[in-house]
Enzyme design. Structure first.
Site, short mmCIF file in Angstrom:
data_model
loop_
_atom_site.label_atom_id
_atom_site.label_comp_id
_atom_site.label_asym_id
_atom_site.label_seq_id
_atom_site.Cartn_x
_atom_site.Cartn_y
_atom_site.Cartn_z
N LEU A 125 0.84 -1.20 0.00
CA LEU A 125 0.00 0.00 0.00
C LEU A 125 0.88 1.25 0.00
O LEU A 125 0.70 2.17 -0.81
CB LEU A 125 -0.87 -0.03 1.28
CG LEU A 125 -1.75 1.18 1.58
CD1 LEU A 125 -2.93 1.23 0.61
CD2 LEU A 125 -2.30 1.11 3.02
N THR A 126 1.88 1.25 0.90
CA THR A 126 2.73 2.44 1.12
C THR A 126 3.59 2.76 -0.09
O THR A 126 4.07 1.87 -0.78
CB THR A 126 3.61 2.18 2.35
OG1 THR A 126 2.77 1.95 3.47
CG2 THR A 126 4.54 3.34 2.64
N ILE A 157 7.82 -2.64 2.10
CA ILE A 157 6.92 -3.79 1.98
C ILE A 157 7.50 -4.99 2.75
O ILE A 157 8.55 -5.55 2.37
CB ILE A 157 6.65 -4.15 0.50
CG1 ILE A 157 6.15 -2.90 -0.24
CG2 ILE A 157 5.65 -5.31 0.40
CD1 ILE A 157 4.99 -2.15 0.42
N ASP A 240 -7.44 -2.84 9.96
CA ASP A 240 -8.17 -2.99 11.24
C ASP A 240 -7.75 -4.30 11.91
O ASP A 240 -7.41 -4.33 13.09
CB ASP A 240 -9.69 -3.04 11.00
CG ASP A 240 -10.29 -1.65 10.80
OD1 ASP A 240 -9.58 -0.65 11.02
OD2 ASP A 240 -11.48 -1.58 10.43
N GLN A 279 13.19 -3.26 46.66
CA GLN A 279 11.83 -2.81 46.38
C GLN A 279 11.75 -1.98 45.09
O GLN A 279 10.78 -2.07 44.33
CB GLN A 279 11.30 -1.98 47.55
CG GLN A 279 9.80 -1.74 47.44
CD GLN A 279 9.26 -1.00 48.64
OE1 GLN A 279 9.81 0.01 49.07
NE2 GLN A 279 8.18 -1.49 49.20
N GLY A 340 24.42 -2.77 32.72
CA GLY A 340 25.30 -2.76 31.54
C GLY A 340 25.11 -3.98 30.65
O GLY A 340 25.20 -3.88 29.43
N GLU A 363 1.82 -0.22 10.20
CA GLU A 363 0.35 -0.44 10.18
C GLU A 363 -0.38 0.73 10.84
O GLU A 363 -1.41 0.56 11.50
CB GLU A 363 -0.02 -1.80 10.78
CG GLU A 363 0.61 -2.91 9.94
CD GLU A 363 -0.07 -4.24 9.99
OE1 GLU A 363 -1.25 -4.29 10.39
OE2 GLU A 363 0.57 -5.23 9.59
#
Ligand code: CAA
Length: 384
Positions: A125-126, A157, A240, A279, A340, A363
């Protein structure tokens, strides 16, 4: 959990988890270095029914629901995000678009080849100048007898090089805006379809992302998907479903990052005790787990709405937006907890961090998801 997974869904999750941990995770770090496409894993996934999960059984698929699919995709993503994106585009956008818009003849001809993973599908599409705004695309398809002739360049793609078939969108009516865009299934090899530049990416390195150049690319008219002018809607509906898939990829990678961070914290001594006793780190672990759970609920909710046949565009965007941003926070925290060592390739968290970075981009960027969500709210006539 808001709803209970069925025995069948739990069985699929456990089967895919075992496969992903044994077969896919084993080579993920190496593939990240060599960029070798996971062809063998995808073949095995075809045999396991993971490459056409939601395709009806009569076309070679599993007829599974979307909830099962996101469970499976999350497990593959936990093991190797590069393999997961290939699975995601293939299932969510390619197979589902053909199920939704294909003719009976097209479904019978093409879907069994996709579901068996004989060929992998891609979706184009792009374009170089049309990313977030796909209606501005320039690729054009002109009818010539029994064929269409496509010219144009598609960019970024997924599986551009390794696919055997690509659904490409192109304008068939220049004057009609998004209503003039059509979709075509182009099978390889085709002398008019050339794989162009391959991107050298920060993450998902074993999944190829390429330009596709269409140069007088002749496609039989019988390979048009849907009617002329359906292309934009095919893409939007495909996205979607695809966006729920990106939420699943995000959940999978985030879970892998949390698991790695917990394992490290339980094994690492500083100041005379395991760092998991501090903690400060326990709270980070609690926040990470809570965020993953929230993303999962959004993912399941969108998937379940899709399975019930409800409109789920907004929920898919919410799931994608929250989950993709969540995994970027989680993978950064996982590196922080490793100190590290987290910055080195001796531990998997740096790969998770790099792989997750694109989830807020492809997307539909986070910004596009916010447009979709706000549009849905503002257009809702039931709201004041
Ligand atoms: N379902 C069905 N139809 C839809 C729809 C949907 N989800 N969204 C829009 N449409 C329809 C509208 O109803 C409208 O139809 P009518 O003209 O008949 O009323 C038409 O499409 C145009 O709608 P909009 O005016 O809302 O369209 P827009 O041009 O303003 O764009 C957008 C809307 C949401 C911004 C859209 O352009 C978009 O999603 N952009 C992002 C594109 C994207 O996600 N690209 C990702 C590339 S693919 C990829 O990354 C795959 C990969 O390889 C990993």
């Amino acid at each position: 959990m808001f709803f209970k997974l069925t025995d069948e869904q739990l069985m699929i999750q456990s089967m895919v988890r075992e496969f992903a941990r044994k077969e896919v995770a084993a080579t993920a770090a190496e593939r990240d270095k060599t960029k070798e496409f996971p062809a063998d894993n995808l073949k095995q996934m075809g045999e396991l029914g993971l490459m056409g999960m939601m395709v009806p059984v009569e076309y070679g698929g599993e007829g599974a629901d979307t909830v099962s699919y996101v469970l499976a995709l999350s497990e593959i993503a936990s093991a190797c995000a590069a393999t997961a994106v290939v699975m995601s585009v293939h299932n969510s956008i390619v197979c589902e678009s053909i199920v939704r818009y294909g003719s009976e003849e097209q479904k019978k001809r093409i879907l069994p080849r996709l579901t068996s993973a004989e060929i992998i599908g891609a979706f184009a599409l792009t374009e170089p100048h049309a990313g977030s705004d796909p209606s501005a695309q320039l690729a054009a398809a002109v009818r010539d007898g029994d064929d269409y002739v496509i010219n144009g360049t598609k960019r970024f793609i997924t599986t551009g090089e390794n696919c055997g078939m690509v659904i490409v969108t192109a304008k068939t009516d220049e004057a009609a805006g998004h209503k003039g865009i059509s979709a075509f299934m182009v099978e390889k090899p085709n002398p008019g379809l050339k794989v162009g530049h391959t991107e050298d990416k920060l993450g998902l390195r074993a999944s190829d992302t390429t330009d596709l150049n269409f140069e007088d690319c002749r496609v039989p008219a019988e390979n048009r998907l849907g009617e002329e002018g359906d292309g934009f809607k095919i893409a939007m509906k495909g996205l979607d479903g695809g966006r729920i898939g990106i939420a699943a990829q995000s959940v999978g990678v985030a879970q892998a990052a949390l698991d790695a961070a917990v394992k490290y914290a339980k094994g690492r001594d500083q100041f005379g005790q395991k760092i998991s006793k501090f903690q400060g780190l326990r709270w980070i672990i609690a926040d990470m787990a809570t965020e993953i759970e929230a993303a999962k609920q959004l993912m399941f909710s969108a998937a379940a709405m899709k399975d019930r046949g409800e409109k789920y565009t907004m929920q898919a965007s919410m799931a994608k937006l929250f989950a993709s941003e969540m995994v970027n926070r989680i993978t950064a925290k996982a590196i922080q907890m490793h100190g590290g060592y987290g910055f080195t390739s001796d531990y998997p968290v740096e790969r998770y961090y790099r792989d997750a970075r694109v989830f807020t981009i492809y997307e539909g960027t986070s910004e596009i998801q916010r447009i979709v969500i706000s549009n849905s709210i503002l257009k809702d006539k039931r709201k004041p």
